[in-house]
Scaffold this motif. Sequence first.
Motif, PDB file in Angstrom:
ATOM      1  N   SER A  82       0.817  -1.218   0.000  1.00 42.84           N
ATOM      2  CA  SER A  82       0.000   0.000   0.000  1.00 42.84           C
ATOM      3  C   SER A  82       0.848   1.264   0.000  1.00 42.84           C
ATOM      4  CB  SER A  82      -0.925  -0.001   1.216  1.00 42.84           C
ATOM      5  OG  SER A  82      -0.171  -0.085   2.417  1.00 42.84           O
ATOM      6  N   ILE A  91       1.048  -6.081   5.119  1.00 40.35           N
ATOM      7  CA  ILE A  91      -0.177  -5.296   5.305  1.00 40.35           C
ATOM      8  C   ILE A  91      -0.714  -5.493   6.720  1.00 40.35           C
ATOM      9  CG2 ILE A  91      -2.557  -5.027   4.550  1.00 40.35           C
ATOM     10  CD1 ILE A  91      -1.681  -5.691   1.743  1.00 40.35           C
ATOM     11  N   THR A 137      -1.012  -2.654   9.571  1.00 36.78           N
ATOM     12  CA  THR A 137      -2.326  -2.407  10.182  1.00 36.78           C
ATOM     13  C   THR A 137      -2.243  -2.472  11.699  1.00 36.78           C
ATOM     14  OG1 THR A 137      -3.411  -3.365   8.228  1.00 36.78           O
ATOM     15  CG2 THR A 137      -4.720  -3.172  10.248  1.00 36.78           C
ATOM     16  N   LEU A 162      -3.122   0.463  14.351  1.00 33.62           N
ATOM     17  CA  LEU A 162      -4.077   0.227  15.436  1.00 33.62           C
ATOM     18  C   LEU A 162      -3.449   0.535  16.794  1.00 33.62           C
ATOM     19  CD1 LEU A 162      -5.865  -3.079  14.318  1.00 33.62           C
ATOM     20  CD2 LEU A 162      -6.842  -0.786  14.432  1.00 33.62           C
ATOM     21  N   ILE A 173      -6.664   2.587   7.464  1.00 37.72           N
ATOM     22  CA  ILE A 173      -6.707   1.139   7.220  1.00 37.72           C
ATOM     23  C   ILE A 173      -7.219   0.840   5.816  1.00 37.72           C
ATOM     24  CG2 ILE A 173      -7.820  -0.998   7.945  1.00 37.72           C
ATOM     25  CD1 ILE A 173      -7.694   0.062  10.810  1.00 37.72           C
ATOM     26  N   ILE A 197      -4.408   1.269   3.528  1.00 38.05           N
ATOM     27  CA  ILE A 197      -3.413   0.203   3.617  1.00 38.05           C
ATOM     28  C   ILE A 197      -3.844  -1.020   2.813  1.00 38.05           C
ATOM     29  CG2 ILE A 197      -2.401  -1.471   5.218  1.00 38.05           C
ATOM     30  CD1 ILE A 197      -2.351   0.749   7.286  1.00 38.05           C
ATOM     31  N   ILE A 198      -5.125  -1.358   2.886  1.00 35.67           N
ATOM     32  CA  ILE A 198      -5.578  -2.559   2.190  1.00 35.67           C
ATOM     33  C   ILE A 198      -5.814  -2.309   0.703  1.00 35.67           C
ATOM     34  CG2 ILE A 198      -6.596  -3.482   4.289  1.00 35.67           C
ATOM     35  CD1 ILE A 198      -9.319  -2.602   3.324  1.00 35.67           C
TER      36      ILE A 198
END
Length: 590
Positions: free
Chosen positions: A110, A276, A280, A284, A336, A339-340
């Motif tokens: 990403s 990934i 993540t 978080l 997020i 990122i995905i």
Amino acid sequence: MIIDVKRLLSYSLLFLIVLLKPNTATAQLLGSSKTPTEEPAKTPEDSLGRRTPQGTVNGFIKALGDQNYLRASQYLVLSKRSYRKTAERIRIAKTFQQLLDQGGTFSPSSIISSKEIGRIDDDLATGVDLVGSISTDRTAIQLYLENQSDDSQPPLWLFSAETVEAIASADIAGEKTFLDRVLPAVLKERKLGNVPVGHWAVVVIMTLVSYLFARLLVFVIGFLVQKFWKKAASEKGTAVIDAFSLPIHMYLTVILFVAFTQRMGISIVVRQRFSIIILTIGILAFLILLWRMTDFVSMYTRSRMSRSGRISAVSAVLFLSRTTKVAIVIIGIIAILGIIGVDVTAGLAALGIGGIALALGAQKTIENFVGSVSLIADQPLRVGDYCRVDDIKGTVESIGMRSTTLRTSARTIVTIPNGQLSASKIENYAHRDRFIFNPIFTFRMETTPDQMRYLLVELRSLLYAHPAVLNSPPIVRFTGITADALKVEITAYIEAVTFEISQEVQEDILLRMMDIIEQSGTSLAYPSQTLYMARDTPMSSEKAAAISETVKKWKENSELQIPKFDPKRVEEIKDSLKYPDDGSFKPKEE
């Protein structure tokens, strides 16, 4: 007549064209300006996905996972000599994979640019992107992608010639990863998702080991903090430690997992898939830290507000805390999704437009909220204060997030929006440290000069002697002769806790002043506009003579306290009066 067959066929064909395309023919005949729009030329798709840096890296790793090394070599800038030899192309691709397994890493997918122009916010030249690195005991290589096409051709991103040359010349003879040396052949030959089963098993084991080791480190750090930080056992210190414990645990777990898997030689295919998830978890952890710090700041601020009696500020702190948490959640979701691989640009644009529309629609609400924050920060008034806002007087009953309520002397409730209140003139009576006493007396024109002197001295003596009058010198001045009276102005300050007590003191002083006026033999003048139909009480000649004698003695003894009082005389009479006076009701003190 000889018929020309060719010409007849051509005319027939033209007639058929006109019948089949009437619109086009009509437009041409009428000279219409409408022409079919030309679609812009689209960039042809590349079957290997090499139009963007992200596509090149993903395609290269997929080719390595499929063990299709010829396909993987097509992502490399090879010399003509190497490109002609299939065995050399396969050797370079295998060497690349082995170096990556031994100590190489790619940036998370990403983060790598998904645009055809690549990244333009780095310090590298246009058309060059840094996507990873290789670091082993013998080798250190930066992995660069380079656009091999000019502006007139579609982009084609490949690993640069410099990077490929460094990989091709790397000496890896006899080098094996830790897993290659310890895993049995069965776990290396059997594969799951084009990756040896042993690598997947080691990933699971390293996840558990990283978690337990990180927990041990957090325990050790917490023990050292409690030992060397004096305030660690306090409520504030405990809250700070609890806020940082879980995020630090998550960060350490991620760092240890990355370090262990890279050093043990787990396949780059597995590690890139986990990148990934790792990123993540890192985000978080940061969001959890922000969430817990928001709770800590909110709790600490509310406790301070409660201790200082600023109850109205608690609601504002709670509102700000909830707003911050909503912002944390929104930022976390956007991060997020990015990122995905979800393109959040359009969503952010829509969110910005929606925010502007919401701000315009809720302009008054936002104005009132900002006004409430200003009231809480500046504290021009508090709950229970008696104040005046413009032309409204009343006691503050509540300060909310939208409005403030005042109860007037008529026992009605007035609600004022905080936006309007913050821009109004606020006069707060509750914070007065003294109350002004400023009566103006007008005496009859028949008042003699000695009587006026007597009044000036005795009235000022009263103010000096009264214990509830502030020690600052009171002012009692003969200020003028009007058309119907002699004017005397008095200015002093009453020291009292509340307005009601100041009224009691003022009442007592006025009554005592009436006694002095009555003793002087003169009286207050009536306004000339008033028609007073009554038998006039004549002035007492006896009292006037006695007062004149008293003033005469003052003059003979140089004791006339005009225009200034003798400090010795002030000390003699200071606080000599009884207040409350004899005969007044005095509540029993507990």
